[in-house]
Design an enzyme around this catalytic site. Structure first.
Site, PDB file in Angstrom:
ATOM      1  N   GLY A   1      -3.711  29.609  16.636  1.00 36.73           N
ATOM      2  CA  GLY A   1      -2.058  30.727  15.678  1.00 36.73           C
ATOM      3  C   GLY A   1      -2.446  31.803  15.578  1.00 36.73           C
TER       4      GLY A   1
ATOM      5  CD  GLN B   1      -5.056  36.814  13.894  1.00 36.06           C
ATOM      6  OE1 GLN B   1      -3.622  36.270  13.543  1.00 36.06           O
ATOM      7  NE2 GLN B   1      -6.508  37.042  14.374  1.00 36.06           N
TER       8      GLN B   1
ATOM      9  CB  CYS C   1     -10.442  34.002  12.972  1.00 36.62           C
ATOM     10  SG  CYS C   1      -8.900  35.525  12.098  1.00 36.62           S
ATOM     11  CG  LEU C   2      -7.597  33.916  18.004  1.00 39.57           C
ATOM     12  CD1 LEU C   2      -5.932  33.837  18.593  1.00 39.57           C
ATOM     13  CD2 LEU C   2      -8.808  33.775  19.343  1.00 39.57           C
TER      14      LEU C   2
ATOM     15  CG  HIS D   1      -6.310  30.738   9.496  1.00 39.28           C
ATOM     16  ND1 HIS D   1      -7.794  30.694   9.918  1.00 39.28           N
ATOM     17  CD2 HIS D   1      -6.258  31.847   9.959  1.00 39.28           C
ATOM     18  CE1 HIS D   1      -8.684  31.773  10.523  1.00 39.28           C
ATOM     19  NE2 HIS D   1      -7.422  32.502  10.915  1.00 39.28           N
ATOM     20  CD  GLU D   2      -3.305  32.032  12.322  1.00 39.64           C
ATOM     21  OE1 GLU D   2      -2.770  33.492  11.802  1.00 39.64           O
ATOM     22  OE2 GLU D   2      -4.357  31.290  12.617  1.00 39.64           O
TER      23      GLU D   2
ATOM     24  CG  HIS E   1      -4.351  36.237   9.888  1.00 45.48           C
ATOM     25  ND1 HIS E   1      -5.551  37.921   9.402  1.00 45.48           N
ATOM     26  CD2 HIS E   1      -4.267  35.116  10.446  1.00 45.48           C
ATOM     27  CE1 HIS E   1      -6.889  37.042  10.248  1.00 45.48           C
ATOM     28  NE2 HIS E   1      -6.331  35.790  10.918  1.00 45.48           N
TER      29      HIS E   1
END
Length: 177
Positions: free
Chosen positions: A51, A56, A98-99, A140-141, A144
């Site tokens: 995701g 991000q 998380c990226l 989660h996304e 963000h």
């Protein structure tokens, strides 16, 4: 105009303040938005991740891409202005990463099932009821987009440990370059 060639974008890491901003709604679905979602998808796959939210990549807009499908059957979602309209009483605990917080994971408790309303790339309203990994991923996304990170859902002690590790790795990698 030729087809857009998707680009791999830089992923913003902690402690960049853009990750803590509340993203703004996308007023209309344009080619620019569709191209950006393509770029986000190739960036996510390249990372590799399941995701990615626009903040991000340093764009504070309400856009997410995700793919929690198995390798053989990708299930790519491109969501514009997604919002959770229903959550289950049942909770589930999944290991999340998380990226933007590389190499760190923690167990996060979230509603097990969620219903999300979003606009697709054709400008149509869609509904998705997700469970399991997909439910955790979409929550989660969307977090963000609200300036929330997965580490905000865990104990302060664990959160502080992760942040310290990330900062230490950043200092080490910046001293090497």
């Amino acid at each position: 105009m030729g087809a857009h060639v998707a680009n791999i974008l830089d992923i913003i890491k902690l402690p960049d303040p853009v990750l803590r901003e509340k993203a703004v709604a996308v007023p209309e679905v344009t080619d620019g938005i569709r191209n950006l979602l393509d770029d986000m998808a190739v960036t996510m796959y390249d990372a590799p991740g399941i995701g990615l939210a626009a903040p991000q990549i340093n764009i504070s807009e309400r856009l997410i891409v995700m793919d929690c499908g198995k390798d053989e059957t990708p299930e790519l979602y491109k969501m514009i202005n997604p919002e959770i309209i229903e959550t289950s009483e049942d909770k589930s605990i999944l290991e999340e990463g998380c990226l933007s917080i590389p190499d760190q994971t923690a167990e996060v408790t979230r509603p097990a099932t969620v219903t999300v309303r979003y606009t697709d790339i054709d400008g149509d309203t869609q509904m998705l009821t997700a469970e399991g990994l997909l439910a955790a991923c979409v929550q989660h996304e969307i977090d963000h987009l609200n300036g929330v990170l997965f580490i905000d859902h865990i104990s302060r002690l664990k959160r502080d440990m992760i942040i310290r590790r990330v900062m230490k790795e950043m200092r080490q990698s910046s001293s090497k370059s």
